[in-house]
Design an enzyme around this catalytic site. Structure first.
Site, mmCIF file in Angstrom:
data_model
loop_
_atom_site.group_PDB
_atom_site.id
_atom_site.type_symbol
_atom_site.label_atom_id
_atom_site.label_comp_id
_atom_site.label_asym_id
_atom_site.label_seq_id
_atom_site.Cartn_x
_atom_site.Cartn_y
_atom_site.Cartn_z
ATOM 1 N N CYS A 119 0.837 -1.199 0.000
ATOM 2 C CA CYS A 119 0.000 0.000 0.000
ATOM 3 C C CYS A 119 0.866 1.240 0.000
ATOM 4 O O CYS A 119 1.580 1.503 0.957
ATOM 5 C CB CYS A 119 -0.913 0.007 1.219
ATOM 6 S SG CYS A 119 -1.895 1.509 1.386
ATOM 7 N N GLY A 120 0.792 2.004 -1.065
ATOM 8 C CA GLY A 120 1.634 3.194 -1.177
ATOM 9 C C GLY A 120 1.141 4.378 -0.385
ATOM 10 O O GLY A 120 1.865 5.342 -0.208
#
Length: 231
Positions: A119-120
């Site tokens: 998850c950025g």
């Protein structure tokens, strides 16, 4: 990049010992070299978990998609650094020298870009920094992509995934034109990394034509992938 592990396989109540390909991830330390008060300084920007390979494209795409730079040509140099380490004997540091950038708040950037491969946006520290503003309005009259091309794009994408064919556990993004030709593909355990790698390379090599191309991504299209595509 993948590695082989000895595993036990069960099929129809029969057991066998085989070597299985597994996608790997390693930390990548991303540093910025910028001019501050007339002298060059190097600052750590972020550490992200990624599948090794195309690291220069990854940081180029990351800097562009997060709007740290306005133009890919502001990256003067990208250089791998540090000793080759770990089980895979690779360099896990990369430095980007950028120019024509004013008033960068490195402290704020470091707080905002704690990322991982899944998850950025998970490491973003406030709602304000999740949204990256694109000033230019999109021309919604293009591209025009035929339904047949869109429907077969998952197959086009998976046919380009050399690592997925071996491991079954890695994401990818492809740049595809309106005739169904795959122009570029990048893979990574992190879907946002795969798209950063794709856009970084495509921007550096002037491959993008908004009139006749689209991007296909594996898995779900989350908020961040849509935002990176928008940028």
């Amino acid at each position: 990049m993948d590695i082989k592990y000895n595993v036990t396989k069960f099929k129809e109540n029969q057991k066998s010992e085989i070597k299985d390909h597994v996608s790997i991830e390693e930390p990548l330390e991303m540093n910025l070299r910028i001019k501050k008060n007339g002298s060059w300084q190097t600052e750590n920007l972020s550490i992200t978990m990624r599948t090794p390979g195309n690291d220069e494209d990854l940081i180029a795409g990351f800097l562009f998609n997060e709007k740290i730079i306005e133009n890919i040509d502001q990256i003067v140099n990208l250089e791998k650094q540090g000793d080759k380490v770990g089980d895979y004997n690779i360099q896990n540091k990369i430095e980007a020298t950028i120019d024509n950038i004013k008033n960068i708040d490195i402290g704020k950037l470091k707080r905002n870009f704690l990322t991982n491969s899944s998850c950025g946006v998970c490491g973003k520290t406030s709602l304000d920094v999740i949204e990256v503003i694109k000033n230019e309005k999109l021309n919604l009259s293009f591209p025009k992509i035929r339904k047949e091309i869109i429907m077969k794009s998952p197959k086009l994408l998976i046919n380009e995934q050399s690592e997925f064919s071996k491991t079954g556990g890695i994401h990818a993004s492809s740049l595809i034109n309106d005739s169904g030709k795959v122009l570029l593909t990048r893979e990574d355990v992190g879907r946002h990394n795969a798209l950063d790698k794709l856009i970084g390379y495509a921007q550096k090599n002037k491959l993008i034509d908004n009139h006749s191309q689209f991007i296909a991504c594996s898995g779900r299209l989350n908020f961040e992938l849509v935002q990176k595509g928008l940028m």
